[in-house]
Write a protein that holds these residues in place. Structure first.
Motif, PDB file in Angstrom:
ATOM      1  N   UNK A 134       0.835  -1.206   0.000  1.00 51.49           N
ATOM      2  CA  UNK A 134       0.000   0.000   0.000  1.00 51.49           C
ATOM      3  C   UNK A 134       0.870   1.257   0.000  1.00 51.49           C
TER       4      UNK A 134
ATOM      5  N   UNK B 285       0.790   3.894  -1.676  1.00 47.99           N
ATOM      6  CA  UNK B 285       0.031   5.136  -1.718  1.00 47.99           C
ATOM      7  C   UNK B 285      -0.427   5.528  -0.301  1.00 47.99           C
ATOM      8  N   UNK B 286      -0.816   4.543   0.480  1.00 44.51           N
ATOM      9  CA  UNK B 286      -1.268   4.826   1.843  1.00 44.51           C
ATOM     10  C   UNK B 286      -0.111   5.377   2.689  1.00 44.51           C
TER      11      UNK B 286
ATOM     12  N   UNK C 180       0.039   8.927   1.968  1.00 45.48           N
ATOM     13  CA  UNK C 180      -1.039   9.662   2.632  1.00 45.48           C
ATOM     14  C   UNK C 180      -0.765   9.846   4.115  1.00 45.48           C
TER      15      UNK C 180
ATOM     16  N   UNK D  49      -6.226  -0.497   6.200  1.00 44.66           N
ATOM     17  CA  UNK D  49      -6.522   0.167   4.926  1.00 44.66           C
ATOM     18  C   UNK D  49      -7.969   0.618   4.810  1.00 44.66           C
TER      19      UNK D  49
ATOM     20  N   UNK E 277     -11.156   3.520   5.767  1.00 46.54           N
ATOM     21  CA  UNK E 277     -11.414   4.927   6.086  1.00 46.54           C
ATOM     22  C   UNK E 277     -12.891   5.104   6.417  1.00 46.54           C
TER      23      UNK E 277
ATOM     24  N   UNK F 253      -6.207  11.166   1.415  1.00 45.91           N
ATOM     25  CA  UNK F 253      -6.787   9.943   0.840  1.00 45.91           C
ATOM     26  C   UNK F 253      -8.124  10.228   0.162  1.00 45.91           C
TER      27      UNK F 253
ATOM     28  N   UNK G 237     -10.783  11.545   1.625  1.00 44.81           N
ATOM     29  CA  UNK G 237     -11.904  11.311   2.549  1.00 44.81           C
ATOM     30  C   UNK G 237     -12.070  12.556   3.411  1.00 44.81           C
TER      31      UNK G 237
END
Ligand code: FES
Lengths: 98, 473
Positions: free
Chosen positions: B54, B56-57, B60, B150, B152, B176, B178
């Motif tokens: 992950x 990308x996470x 973030x 992972x 949200x 992200x 959100x």
């Protein structure tokens, strides 16, 4: 209440949350699976019966007590999901088991 | 046979990992135990997995989180014995004492000359009306769900309270994609904090990061209500509405999820269970173990590092882990003070910088009285045994209940499965307020091991006697 974020290559693990099939990312906890499955409440208080749900997700509050593979009183936020794991709400007082 | 180590370290957050690396480099034989299946603690939770699946996470969550990866990798490379997913439920706080843990359903015991505990922090309980409803969690819980799972928040959610973690979570979620429906920030004390600004400025990076977070939240277009003085969550079986007041006006908004936060406090049950001497830290409004500058506790067998020693933040905890590991190596006699001097001085200087930033943050985000001693009598304080604020007040005022341990015998307050973790500070603050005395004069719950859930069967499976007198004199 919660949804998976995009951009993840985590494998999916099939589990059964309150009788319904749910796929959750590998490495998730049973409490996360409950939240992902939209369980709302995950237990009811043994005293008043009021609904409760995971609060801290780090093992401190014990609000996430649930039944895992038939065993009551498991701390759901501390248990990592396995394929086919049965995760159920725990209603009222735990049953006394040997 | 029980395996013996020079040093047993509890916790693999920044303090525990840094202590383990240093101690092994200094030639100690080290066991490290943590209840999570991967190193990182809560702050770097899941960081190794994110790097793999992950990326990308990881972006973030930000560079301060990703920094945990280097530490986790160094920890994995160090010559230690790592017991992952091991819940430590009792330590005999004596030299060459025994440490009891549960791992994969089996109880294990190990022996160590000294114990270095680094159990970290937990979020300060924030009892407001409706905080036990499903759909109310902590900001840290949402952050853990993002890191470890992972996930949200979905639907209409708000962040309520104050503190760096609340702002960080808002920014991480925005990155992200959100968006919180609102931030309801409880009073912060800008003017009172101002005189403490120099120490904060002297710690590199803190101010810049703080301002960057605020800018991110602002440009994310999140409605930001400041100076909130009242919060109540309403709903039948689930949070449906949040009521809040600021500038004398009461508002009400529909919600699906409320994320509370009122700072973090030492995760104290392990230290309390070993009967370490504690003191009240009024700036942080929490108890902390009494320690010397190297992390030695009131018990010669036990050292404490990281946020469990008083909140110092991840970088401070990492530096303190090194400092305390040096002290342990000297005390065990593995190395002389002179030999370890250079390393210890550098770590000390680093720790001092991060400590220097705290007074500003502690003052800025000092929780107001209504968040730690709820005004509304009907608010649950002890979530497990369902004891309400009014009941505690009544017992103090009418029954002269003097302290938290007597409160246990009156109404089982603090005697549920969480062992007072979620009600301890609130209960002692309420008692102190009603009695008109200082919290340090009220004291804290007597915490007894086992501090983690074990069954009678687990105990029976142990074929050794429990020297419980060493723990519960
Ligand atoms: S959610 Fe708090 S202990 Fe699991």
């Amino acid at each position: 209440m919660f949804k998976p974020l995009p951009h993840s290559t985590d494998a999916s693990v099939p589990v059964v949350v309150n009788g319904a099939a749910v796929s959750v990312p590998a490495g998730s906890t049973a409490a996360a699976a409950m939240l992902l499955g939209g369980a709302g409440h995950t237990r009811s208080s043994a005293l008043s019966g009021e609904p409760r749900a995971p609060y801290c997700m780090m093992g401190a509050c014990f609000e996430c007590l649930m039944e895992i593979d038939g065993e009551a009183n498991q701390q759901g936020c501390m248990v990592i999901v396995r394929e086919g794991m049965r995760i159920d709400r725990q209603m009222g007082k735990r049953e006394v088991r040997e | 046979m029980i395996t013996a180590f020079d040093l047993a370290i509890v916790g693999t957050g920044p303090a525990g990992m840094a202590a383990a690396i240093t101690a092994s480099e200094l030639g100690l034989s080290v066991a490290v135990l943590d209840e999570q299946p991967e190193p990182g603690g809560q702050i770097y939770r899941g960081v190794e997995r994110l790097a793999i699946s992950r990326a990308k996470h990881l972006e973030w969550l930000g560079p301060d989180y990703a920094a945990g990866l280097d530490l986790a990798r160094a920890f994995r490379k160090s010559k230690i014995e790592y017991f992952d997913a091991a819940q430590v439920w009792q330590i005999e706080p004596v030299e060459n004492g025994r440490l009891f843990y549960k791992r994969n359903g089996v109880t294990g015991i190990l022996n160590a000359k000294k114990f270095l505990i680094a159990p970290g922090a937990m979020e300060r309980p924030m009892p407001v009306p409706g905080w036990t409803l499903p759909g109310v969690m902590t900001c840290g819980a949402a952050q853990t769900l993002m890191k470890a799972n992972g996930l949200a928040p979905e639907g209409k959610f708000v962040l309520a309270g104050c503190g760096p973690l609340l702002l960080l979570l808002a920014a991480q979620l925005l990155r992200a994609g959100v968006r919180p429906a609102a931030i309801l920030e409880t009073e912060v004390h800008r003017w009172a904090a101002l005189p403490r600004l120099p120490g904060f400025l002297a710690a590199p990076g803190y101010l810049g990061k703080g301002l960057a977070l605020l800018r991110e939240i602002q440009s994310g277009g999140v409605p930001y209500h400041k100076g909130v003085t009242h919060l109540a969550i309403k709903g039948d079986t689930q949070a449906r509405e949040i009521e809040f007041a600021c500038s004398g006006v009461t508002h009400s908004e529909p919600v699906d999820l409320v994320l509370l936060h009122q700072g973090v406090v030492p995760n104290g049950n392990l230290a309390w269970s070993m009967r370490l001497a504690h003191e009240w830290d009024d700036a942080q409004r929490a108890f902390r173990p009494v320690l010397d500058a190297q992390g030695r506790s009131s018990n010669p067998a036990v050292l404490v590092a990281g946020d469990a020693s008083g909140i110092i933040g991840a970088k401070g905890a990492q530096a303190m882990g090194q400092v305390v590991a040096c002290a342990a190596a000297i005390d065990i006699g593995r190395i002389s003070k002179q030999e370890v001097n250079e390393r210890a001085i550098a770590a000390h200087a680093e720790l001092a910088k991060h400590r220097g930033a705290r007074p500003f943050l502690d003052t800025l985000y000092r929780p107001a009285q209504q968040w730690i001693a709820p005004r509304d009598d009907n608010t649950l304080v002890c979530r497990c045994e369902e004891v309400r604020a009014g009941e505690i007040r009544r017992l103090v005022l009418e029954q002269q209940c003097p302290g938290p341990n007597q409160m246990k015998s009156f109404v089982r307050c603090g005697m549920g499965p969480c062992q007072g973790r979620l009600c301890g500070l609130t209960t002692v603050e309420l008692i102190a307020e009603c009695r008109g005395v200082l919290v340090q004069d009220v004291g804290y719950y007597r915490i007894r091991s086992p501090i983690k859930p074990i069954t009678v069967g687990d105990l029976a499976a142990l074929d050794v006697p429990l020297r419980s007198d060493a723990v519960n004199p």
